[in-house]
Design a protein around this motif. Structure first.
Motif, PDB file in Angstrom:
ATOM      1  N   SER A 193       0.856  -1.183   0.000  1.00  0.00           N
ATOM      2  CA  SER A 193       0.000   0.000   0.000  1.00  0.00           C
ATOM      3  C   SER A 193       0.888   1.228   0.000  1.00  0.00           C
ATOM      4  O   SER A 193       1.845   1.310   0.774  1.00  0.00           O
ATOM      5  CB  SER A 193      -0.886   0.005   1.250  1.00  0.00           C
ATOM      6  OG  SER A 193      -1.450   1.294   1.452  1.00  0.00           O
ATOM      7  N   LYS A 194       0.555   2.185  -0.837  1.00  0.00           N
ATOM      8  CA  LYS A 194       1.234   3.483  -0.720  1.00  0.00           C
ATOM      9  C   LYS A 194       0.752   4.101   0.588  1.00  0.00           C
ATOM     10  O   LYS A 194      -0.393   3.889   0.998  1.00  0.00           O
ATOM     11  CB  LYS A 194       0.848   4.394  -1.884  1.00  0.00           C
ATOM     12  CG  LYS A 194       1.379   3.966  -3.222  1.00  0.00           C
ATOM     13  CD  LYS A 194       1.227   5.107  -4.231  1.00  0.00           C
ATOM     14  CE  LYS A 194       1.779   4.832  -5.593  1.00  0.00           C
ATOM     15  NZ  LYS A 194       1.325   3.618  -6.238  1.00  0.00           N
ATOM     16  N   SER A 246       1.274   7.738   3.379  1.00  0.00           N
ATOM     17  CA  SER A 246       1.844   9.076   3.578  1.00  0.00           C
ATOM     18  C   SER A 246       3.095   8.942   4.434  1.00  0.00           C
ATOM     19  O   SER A 246       3.354   7.893   5.035  1.00  0.00           O
ATOM     20  CB  SER A 246       0.810  10.003   4.226  1.00  0.00           C
ATOM     21  OG  SER A 246       0.224   9.393   5.348  1.00  0.00           O
ATOM     22  N   ASN A 276       4.378   9.675   7.291  1.00  0.00           N
ATOM     23  CA  ASN A 276       4.548   9.396   8.726  1.00  0.00           C
ATOM     24  C   ASN A 276       4.228   7.947   9.098  1.00  0.00           C
ATOM     25  O   ASN A 276       3.965   7.642  10.260  1.00  0.00           O
ATOM     26  CB  ASN A 276       3.710  10.373   9.551  1.00  0.00           C
ATOM     27  CG  ASN A 276       2.342  10.537   8.983  1.00  0.00           C
ATOM     28  OD1 ASN A 276       1.958   9.819   8.056  1.00  0.00           O
ATOM     29  ND2 ASN A 276       1.562  11.464   9.527  1.00  0.00           N
ATOM     30  N   VAL A 285      -2.386   8.784   9.169  1.00  0.00           N
ATOM     31  CA  VAL A 285      -1.681   8.255   7.996  1.00  0.00           C
ATOM     32  C   VAL A 285      -2.710   7.965   6.923  1.00  0.00           C
ATOM     33  O   VAL A 285      -3.728   7.333   7.191  1.00  0.00           O
ATOM     34  CB  VAL A 285      -0.922   6.955   8.368  1.00  0.00           C
ATOM     35  CG1 VAL A 285      -0.432   6.231   7.126  1.00  0.00           C
ATOM     36  CG2 VAL A 285       0.238   7.270   9.297  1.00  0.00           C
ATOM     37  N   GLU A 286      -2.428   8.441   5.718  1.00  0.00           N
ATOM     38  CA  GLU A 286      -3.306   8.120   4.596  1.00  0.00           C
ATOM     39  C   GLU A 286      -2.687   6.936   3.852  1.00  0.00           C
ATOM     40  O   GLU A 286      -1.488   6.959   3.552  1.00  0.00           O
ATOM     41  CB  GLU A 286      -3.426   9.320   3.655  1.00  0.00           C
ATOM     42  CG  GLU A 286      -4.361   9.067   2.479  1.00  0.00           C
ATOM     43  CD  GLU A 286      -4.524  10.299   1.591  1.00  0.00           C
ATOM     44  OE1 GLU A 286      -5.429  11.094   1.851  1.00  0.00           O
ATOM     45  OE2 GLU A 286      -3.729  10.429   0.631  1.00  0.00           O
ATOM     46  N   ALA A 287      -3.475   5.916   3.568  1.00  0.00           N
ATOM     47  CA  ALA A 287      -2.956   4.734   2.876  1.00  0.00           C
ATOM     48  C   ALA A 287      -3.970   4.312   1.827  1.00  0.00           C
ATOM     49  O   ALA A 287      -5.047   4.903   1.705  1.00  0.00           O
ATOM     50  CB  ALA A 287      -2.738   3.598   3.875  1.00  0.00           C
ATOM     51  N   GLU A 288      -3.589   3.294   1.058  1.00  0.00           N
ATOM     52  CA  GLU A 288      -4.559   2.708   0.135  1.00  0.00           C
ATOM     53  C   GLU A 288      -5.410   1.708   0.916  1.00  0.00           C
ATOM     54  O   GLU A 288      -5.010   1.268   2.000  1.00  0.00           O
ATOM     55  CB  GLU A 288      -3.822   2.019  -1.017  1.00  0.00           C
ATOM     56  CG  GLU A 288      -3.078   3.011  -1.892  1.00  0.00           C
ATOM     57  CD  GLU A 288      -2.312   2.345  -3.017  1.00  0.00           C
ATOM     58  OE1 GLU A 288      -1.382   1.562  -2.735  1.00  0.00           O
ATOM     59  OE2 GLU A 288      -2.638   2.618  -4.172  1.00  0.00           O
ATOM     60  N   SER A 311      -5.717  -1.265   0.521  1.00  0.00           N
ATOM     61  CA  SER A 311      -4.993  -2.535   0.725  1.00  0.00           C
ATOM     62  C   SER A 311      -4.282  -2.584   2.078  1.00  0.00           C
ATOM     63  O   SER A 311      -3.877  -3.656   2.525  1.00  0.00           O
ATOM     64  CB  SER A 311      -3.985  -2.760  -0.396  1.00  0.00           C
ATOM     65  OG  SER A 311      -3.192  -1.603  -0.593  1.00  0.00           O
ATOM     66  N   ILE A 312      -4.137  -1.448   2.776  1.00  0.00           N
ATOM     67  CA  ILE A 312      -3.497  -1.455   4.096  1.00  0.00           C
ATOM     68  C   ILE A 312      -4.306  -2.318   5.063  1.00  0.00           C
ATOM     69  O   ILE A 312      -3.766  -2.906   6.001  1.00  0.00           O
ATOM     70  CB  ILE A 312      -3.299  -0.025   4.651  1.00  0.00           C
ATOM     71  CG1 ILE A 312      -2.323  -0.014   5.830  1.00  0.00           C
ATOM     72  CG2 ILE A 312      -4.599   0.594   5.118  1.00  0.00           C
ATOM     73  CD1 ILE A 312      -0.888  -0.134   5.437  1.00  0.00           C
ATOM     74  N   MET A 371      -5.710  -5.145   4.359  1.00  0.00           N
ATOM     75  CA  MET A 371      -5.265  -6.524   4.162  1.00  0.00           C
ATOM     76  C   MET A 371      -3.906  -6.739   4.832  1.00  0.00           C
ATOM     77  O   MET A 371      -3.648  -7.775   5.418  1.00  0.00           O
ATOM     78  CB  MET A 371      -5.159  -6.803   2.666  1.00  0.00           C
ATOM     79  CG  MET A 371      -4.941  -8.272   2.417  1.00  0.00           C
ATOM     80  SD  MET A 371      -4.882  -8.796   0.693  1.00  0.00           S
ATOM     81  CE  MET A 371      -4.613  -7.386  -0.271  1.00  0.00           C
TER      82      MET A 371
END
Lengths: 236, 222
Positions: free
Chosen positions: A92-93, A95, A97, B87-90, B92-93, B95
């Motif tokens: 996963s991309k 941010s 931090n 935190v911003e994620a896709e 899929s985080i 999973m």
């Protein structure tokens, strides 16, 4: 899921490998500079220990972060027979931090590496990526400017391709088939199965580095074909 | 991205929240000429550390939230409120967290309802309900002002609209009112320019009150 094989090559032959890859892939290489942080769960966290990697792409104008979880390899008699490792992978991309987040969740830095080199991304039966990089360690925490090679004189080559449970056999075949073209310079195998450098590498590299531009188009591809022909990998 | 205020329903002391109040709030939005234009949904999951010994669980954060927002279908937000971390994620985080097995989601709340357009404002009225259940445990609203992205610059007009809304609602004599909590975004490393990370932080900020309200609702018996 992904399919993956790895191999090593002496740094002196990397330029030759690049020429070979350029000829085979037909795309330009991309520079690679990735800071990889491997985190492991602290002693009391989780019923089982867990590991996660954070990758920071330092080649981008603004560093970008990815979280990666490498899962178990496919098991069973069928998997043993494959020359390519098939394993689960989740990414996963994130941010910037994310590292602070995982520290706060109870993960600790196990080790960190800086991979410097190049990559080719191309389509050949599957979406294949070949990376050639030196693996470097940092003398002080997070100091990517002061990194030294873990194995001076040797670089790591990795060939990967994304796969699913429906198509992994085709992807394995595509990766295996592509790897045969690299055989004169290096042997690729499942991670963890070390094979050392290839005896023909020096001769193959010398041929690749010589000026073999027979048709005058400046790309020296004829050298690539000669090598592959001489190794019996191509037929007229 | 347009500014958004997240509001949560605060029942009066000794009262609770119910679907009648939700209906009144929705009717109020329509009453001030809000045009209904579709549904929205957000989800908040509460992560708990998995430990071999019960005692060790206290070593780890107890305020770890995972948030999915209607306007960012491919993204997922992880918030540690005590650490002022977002935190911003896709998506899929989720999973990845499942595969790590170090934290598991025990409870999740759905926020869903109708969306109304009112000139340059967009209002969302939502019921709060546990995942897998329809029983209403709270009410939230999203109040969005489309022309402005700066939190500072939007403050006055948002405040005025909020007052207008409270006044319209007060005519219905409901046993409670909406509250707006303003988090200190800079503590989370967020700038004046509004983003979905700001929304995630606002949702995290109302969780304590949302849970308190939810616990005050009588459980529905079959």
């Amino acid at each position: 899921m992904e399919c993956v094989v790895q191999g090593i090559i002496e740094t002196q032959h990397v330029e030759a490998l690049e020429i070979l890859l350029q000829g085979l892939c037909g795309v330009h290489r991309e520079r690679l500079r990735i800071h990889e942080l491997c985190l492991k769960s602290g002693p009391n966290l989780g019923l089982v220990a867990s590991e996660v990697r954070l990758l920071c792409d330092l080649e981008q104008p603004e560093p970008t972060w990815t979280v990666r979880h490498i899962g178990g390899a496919m098991r069973g008699a069928g998997a043993e027979q494959l020359s390519v490792l098939v394993r689960t992978l989740a990414e996963s991309k994130v941010s910037k931090n994310a590292l602070r987040l995982f520290y706060s969740l109870g993960y600790k830095l196990d080790h960190e590496l800086l991979r410097v080199g190049f990559a080719f991304h191309f389509q050949r039966g599957a979406q294949i990526t070949v990376t050639v990089s030196s693996v470097n360690k940092m003398l002080k925490l997070h100091t990517t400017d002061e990194a030294v090679p873990v194995t001076p004189g040797i670089q790591l080559v990795e060939v990967t391709a994304p796969a699913s449970s429906e198509n992994y056999t085709e992807v394995v075949a595509a990766v295996s088939s592509f790897c045969e073209y690299l055989a004169p310079l290096l042997h690729l195998s499942k991670p963890g199965v070390s094979t050392g450098v290839v005896p023909t590498a020096a001769a193959a590299a010398a041929s690749l580095m010589s000026d073999g531009d027979e048709d005058g188009d400046g790309d020296g591809k004829e050298v690539v074909w000669h090598i592959l022909l001489s190794c019996g990998l191509l037929q007229y | 991205m347009p500014i958004k205020w997240i509001l949560h329903w605060q029942p009066n002391a000794g009262t609770t929240v119910n679907s009648q109040i939700l209906a009144e709030v929705s009717q109020c939005a329509e009453g001030i000429n809000g045009i209904k234009e579709g549904r929205w949904k957000a989800t908040i999951s509460f992560y708990r550390a998995m430990t071999r010994e019960q005692a060790n669980a206290n070593e780890f954060p107890r305020d770890f939230l995972g948030i999915s927002l209607a306007e960012q279908p491919g993204k997922y937000y992880l918030v540690l409120k005590g650490q002022r971390l977002v935190v911003e994620a896709e998506s899929s985080i989720q999973m990845i967290m499942e595969k790590l097995q170090s934290y598991k989601t025990r409870v999740a709340l759905n926020f869903e309802g109708n969306q109304y357009q009112l000139g340059d404002f967009q209002l969302r009225v939502g019921k709060v309900a546990p995942m897998q259940s329809e029983s209403l445990r709270g009410i939230v609203m999203e109040m969005e002002y489309l022309p402005i992205s700066s939190w500072e610059k939007s403050h006055q007009i948002m405040g005025e609209f909020f007052d207008l809304w409270q006044e319209a609602l007060s005519k219905r004599s409901l046993p409670g009112h909406f509250v707006h909590i303003e988090p200190n975004f800079s503590e989370f490393g967020l700038s004046d320019q509004y983003t979905s990370q700001h929304t995630a932080v606002q949702y995290a900020s109302i969780m304590a009150q949302t849970i308190a309200t939810a616990q005050s609702v009588q459980p529905v018996r079959n």
